[in-house]
Design a protein around this motif. Structure first.
Motif, short mmCIF file in Angstrom:
data_model
loop_
_atom_site.label_atom_id
_atom_site.label_comp_id
_atom_site.label_asym_id
_atom_site.label_seq_id
_atom_site.Cartn_x
_atom_site.Cartn_y
_atom_site.Cartn_z
N THR A 113 0.84 -1.20 0.00
CA THR A 113 0.00 0.00 0.00
C THR A 113 0.88 1.26 0.00
OG1 THR A 113 -1.73 -1.20 1.18
CG2 THR A 113 -1.85 1.21 1.23
N ALA A 114 1.96 1.22 0.73
CA ALA A 114 2.88 2.37 0.77
C ALA A 114 3.53 2.60 -0.59
CB ALA A 114 3.93 2.17 1.85
N VAL A 115 3.86 1.53 -1.30
CA VAL A 115 4.41 1.67 -2.66
C VAL A 115 3.37 2.34 -3.56
CG1 VAL A 115 5.15 0.41 -4.73
CG2 VAL A 115 6.07 -0.20 -2.49
N ARG A 116 2.13 1.94 -3.39
CA ARG A 116 1.05 2.56 -4.18
C ARG A 116 0.96 4.05 -3.89
NH1 ARG A 116 -4.99 1.67 -3.08
NH2 ARG A 116 -5.87 2.98 -4.69
N ILE A 117 1.07 4.44 -2.63
CA ILE A 117 1.06 5.86 -2.26
C ILE A 117 2.24 6.57 -2.91
CG2 ILE A 117 1.44 7.45 -0.32
CD1 ILE A 117 -0.18 5.42 1.40
N ALA A 118 3.41 5.95 -2.87
CA ALA A 118 4.61 6.57 -3.45
C ALA A 118 4.46 6.76 -4.96
CB ALA A 118 5.83 5.70 -3.15
N VAL A 119 3.92 5.75 -5.64
CA VAL A 119 3.83 5.81 -7.10
C VAL A 119 2.66 6.67 -7.56
CG1 VAL A 119 3.43 4.41 -9.17
CG2 VAL A 119 5.01 3.61 -7.40
N GLN A 120 1.47 6.38 -7.06
CA GLN A 120 0.28 7.07 -7.55
C GLN A 120 0.16 8.50 -7.05
OE1 GLN A 120 -3.08 4.57 -6.58
NE2 GLN A 120 -2.73 3.27 -8.37
N LYS A 121 0.49 8.72 -5.82
CA LYS A 121 0.35 10.06 -5.24
C LYS A 121 1.65 10.84 -5.24
CE LYS A 121 -3.61 8.72 -2.61
NZ LYS A 121 -4.73 9.49 -2.22
N LYS A 122 2.72 10.16 -5.71
CA LYS A 122 4.04 10.79 -5.79
C LYS A 122 4.48 11.37 -4.45
CE LYS A 122 3.64 11.81 -10.73
NZ LYS A 122 3.16 10.51 -11.00
N LYS A 123 4.36 10.55 -3.41
CA LYS A 123 4.76 10.96 -2.07
C LYS A 123 5.99 10.15 -1.68
CE LYS A 123 1.33 13.73 -1.33
NZ LYS A 123 1.51 15.16 -1.13
N ALA A 124 7.09 10.84 -1.44
CA ALA A 124 8.35 10.16 -1.11
C ALA A 124 8.25 9.35 0.18
CB ALA A 124 9.48 11.19 -0.99
N TYR A 125 7.43 9.82 1.11
CA TYR A 125 7.33 9.08 2.37
C TYR A 125 6.78 7.67 2.16
CZ TYR A 125 2.49 10.91 2.43
OH TYR A 125 1.20 11.26 2.11
N GLY A 126 6.05 7.45 1.07
CA GLY A 126 5.55 6.11 0.78
C GLY A 126 6.68 5.11 0.63
N TRP A 127 7.77 5.53 -0.02
CA TRP A 127 8.92 4.63 -0.20
C TRP A 127 9.54 4.26 1.15
CZ3 TRP A 127 8.72 2.24 -4.45
CH2 TRP A 127 8.34 2.86 -5.62
N PHE A 128 9.62 5.23 2.05
CA PHE A 128 10.23 4.96 3.35
C PHE A 128 9.33 4.06 4.21
CE2 PHE A 128 12.49 8.74 1.94
CZ PHE A 128 13.79 8.32 2.15
#
Length: 84
Positions: free
Chosen positions: A21-36
Motif C-alpha cells: 500500500t505504501a508503494v502505491r502511495i509513493a507511485v500514484q500520489k508521488k509521495k516520497a514518504y511512501g517509499w520509506f
C-alpha cells in the motif's frame, strides 16, 4: 509450526500488505514518504521471517535491520510532517 508462528505469519502478511500500500502511495500520489514506509515494513517482514523460520542470521545483522526500519519510519514521519 506452533500458534505463535502462525500469528507471526499473519502479522507478517499484514506488514507486507502495508508495504504494498505504501508503494502505491509513493507511485500514484508521488509521495516520497511512501517509499520509506514501504522500506520500513519490508524490513519488518524480513526481520520477522528470520525469526519465524529460524534462519541463521547474526544478531548484529538482525539489530541493524531493525535499526534501519526504525530510521526509515522516522524519516517517513518527518516527510509527512513537512507535507502540506
Amino acid at each position: 509450526m506452533d500458534i505463535s508462528g502462525v500469528i507471526q505469519l499473519i502479522a507478517s502478511s499484514a506488514e507486507a500488505f502495508v508495504a504494498l500500500t505504501a508503494v502505491r502511495i509513493a507511485v500514484q500520489k508521488k509521495k516520497a514518504y511512501g517509499w520509506f514506509i514501504a522500506l520500513t515494513f519490508t524490513l519488518f517482514v524480513l526481520f520477522n521471517c528470520t525469526r519465524i523460520f529460524s534462519l541463521a542470521v547474526p544478531e548484529e545483522l538482525d539489530a541493524l535491520v531493525f535499526l534501519a526500519a526504525g530510521a526509515s519510519m522516522l524519516w517517513a514521519m518527518l516527510l509527512i510532517r513537512k507535507d502540506p
